[in-house]
Design an enzyme around this catalytic site. Sequence first.
Site, short mmCIF file in Angstrom:
data_model
loop_
_atom_site.label_atom_id
_atom_site.label_comp_id
_atom_site.label_asym_id
_atom_site.label_seq_id
_atom_site.Cartn_x
_atom_site.Cartn_y
_atom_site.Cartn_z
N ASN A 9 -0.57 10.92 3.32
CA ASN A 9 0.42 9.44 3.04
C ASN A 9 1.44 9.68 3.90
O ASN A 9 2.52 10.38 4.03
CB ASN A 9 1.10 9.96 1.84
CG ASN A 9 2.05 8.54 1.29
OD1 ASN A 9 2.17 7.80 2.14
ND2 ASN A 9 2.47 8.64 0.22
N ARG A 83 -3.54 7.20 2.24
CA ARG A 83 -2.93 6.00 1.47
C ARG A 83 -2.19 5.15 2.52
O ARG A 83 -1.58 5.51 3.28
CB ARG A 83 -1.71 6.72 0.35
CG ARG A 83 -1.11 5.57 -0.12
CD ARG A 83 0.22 6.09 -0.47
NE ARG A 83 0.90 5.00 -1.10
CZ ARG A 83 2.34 4.75 -1.14
NH1 ARG A 83 3.17 5.32 -0.13
NH2 ARG A 83 2.79 3.67 -1.73
N HIS A 171 1.32 -0.56 -5.95
CA HIS A 171 1.11 0.86 -6.97
C HIS A 171 -0.35 0.50 -7.48
O HIS A 171 -0.57 1.07 -8.64
CB HIS A 171 2.22 0.60 -7.86
CG HIS A 171 3.55 0.99 -7.64
ND1 HIS A 171 4.54 0.36 -8.28
CD2 HIS A 171 4.01 1.87 -6.88
CE1 HIS A 171 5.78 1.03 -8.01
NE2 HIS A 171 5.26 1.62 -6.89
N ARG A 231 16.28 -1.45 -5.65
CA ARG A 231 15.65 -2.82 -5.29
C ARG A 231 16.08 -3.73 -6.42
O ARG A 231 15.84 -3.33 -7.58
CB ARG A 231 14.42 -2.65 -5.02
CG ARG A 231 13.67 -2.48 -3.65
CD ARG A 231 12.21 -2.29 -3.59
NE ARG A 231 11.87 -0.77 -3.66
CZ ARG A 231 10.81 -0.37 -3.79
NH1 ARG A 231 9.74 -1.23 -3.90
NH2 ARG A 231 10.33 0.81 -3.55
N GLU A 375 -1.84 9.58 -8.27
CA GLU A 375 -2.25 8.93 -7.27
C GLU A 375 -3.19 9.73 -6.26
O GLU A 375 -4.00 9.10 -5.70
CB GLU A 375 -0.98 8.25 -6.57
CG GLU A 375 -0.44 7.08 -7.21
CD GLU A 375 0.89 6.72 -6.98
OE1 GLU A 375 1.86 7.25 -7.22
OE2 GLU A 375 1.03 5.78 -6.21
#
Length: 397
Positions: A9, A83, A171, A231, A375
């Site tokens: 990643n 990823r 996600h 956020r 993940e």
Amino acid sequence: MSNSVLVINCGSSSIKYALVSERREDRIYGLAENLGASDARIKGITKGGQPIEIAIPNANHEQALETILSRLSEYQPQAIGHRVVHGGNLTKAELLTNEIVEKIREATPLAPLHNPAHLVGIEATMRLFPNLPQVAVFDTAFHQTMPDYAYRYALPKFLYTEHGVRRYGFHGTSHAYVSERGSTLAGMPNQGGWLTAHLGNGSSTCAIWNGKSVDTSMGLTPLEGLVMGTRSGDVDPSIHSFLAKNLGWDLYKIDRMLNNESGLYGLSNLSNDMRTLIEASERGNEDATLAIEVFCYRLAKSLAGLSCNLPQLDGLIFTGGIGENAAYIREKTLAYLPHFGFQLDQQRNNELKRGTEGRVDAGQGPQIWVIPTDEEGRIAQETRHVAEQQQHALATL
Ligand code: AMP
């Protein structure tokens, strides 16, 4: 570690890596950070669970990958899985060919911070290991099954047809993993209606029907939807013109405020970290208390909204750092969903240990599960699947 897959990643100055064995029980993992700087280093855990730290002063992505791979070469990974945050309209994990690399590049305007960093990593590993199958696994792919009435914005049609302005969702790897795992533990693998809440520094919800995503809270970018660490989640889009006209702010400043200075951090004026906020709230900090309340209320509202696309609701799954660890947040969120018939078993909810999966409802109403996300394991699984399909196709030529 036979038949292992290396999961990579790549961020703008970091690379997370994990070597995952076939049954996912063994992991070697770590992080190369501060790439390009004098204090660039790799921190990781070996197969025996020992921590390691290697200085790689001024190393770039390619040099860091070379070091990581040379340390892992004795395990002979069978494939590399990358990823990738944004896959545009790609619907599944793909073998990395020149055409797929081009598609990732084309999706760059939709993920300007992430996709260029992924491409640096992809190009480096393709140069370094031309004979290993390499696969891209996209955060957006799982949500490509959303119906058009869920993914379209009520904006002029040409913005969608000519510029790809639509809801994509993110996600996806996590929502796919926990919904499959939860429905399997419930004895109905990939069947029925499920809501999933991935709650970490970035947070999103998803509605899944018979194993397919039918709606999700994030949109064109990962800013839409829930209140997150820094956020804002959903705001009135007219906030841009309000701030421009009244405070003279430019787009860059507004964007930075919405992405980096809002959410739990903005509301509490204290921290983006849920643990810190829960502790502060217990000490009487009113801003922290309000931040938690807004987070849970907006999360419940999102789950209720997404449930519109499920013919029936079989269960709700919590995951991510907050979803897995904060019993208090799970309880508060469910209290805002009084019409759904959820019955939380408070004792089980409070007793569920960190990092363990478990069912926390009282046996009536929709099931409630806590499932630690994986993940990397899911990326390894999808990578292996694509690599084996390719081998099979070559063998039957
Ligand atoms: P993630 O991005 O999935 O690593 O999740 C990070 C978030 O999980 C942060 O807001 C942490 O404060 C939160 N978190 C981790 N452990 C706990 C805990 N025991 N209680 C509350 N929040 C937690």
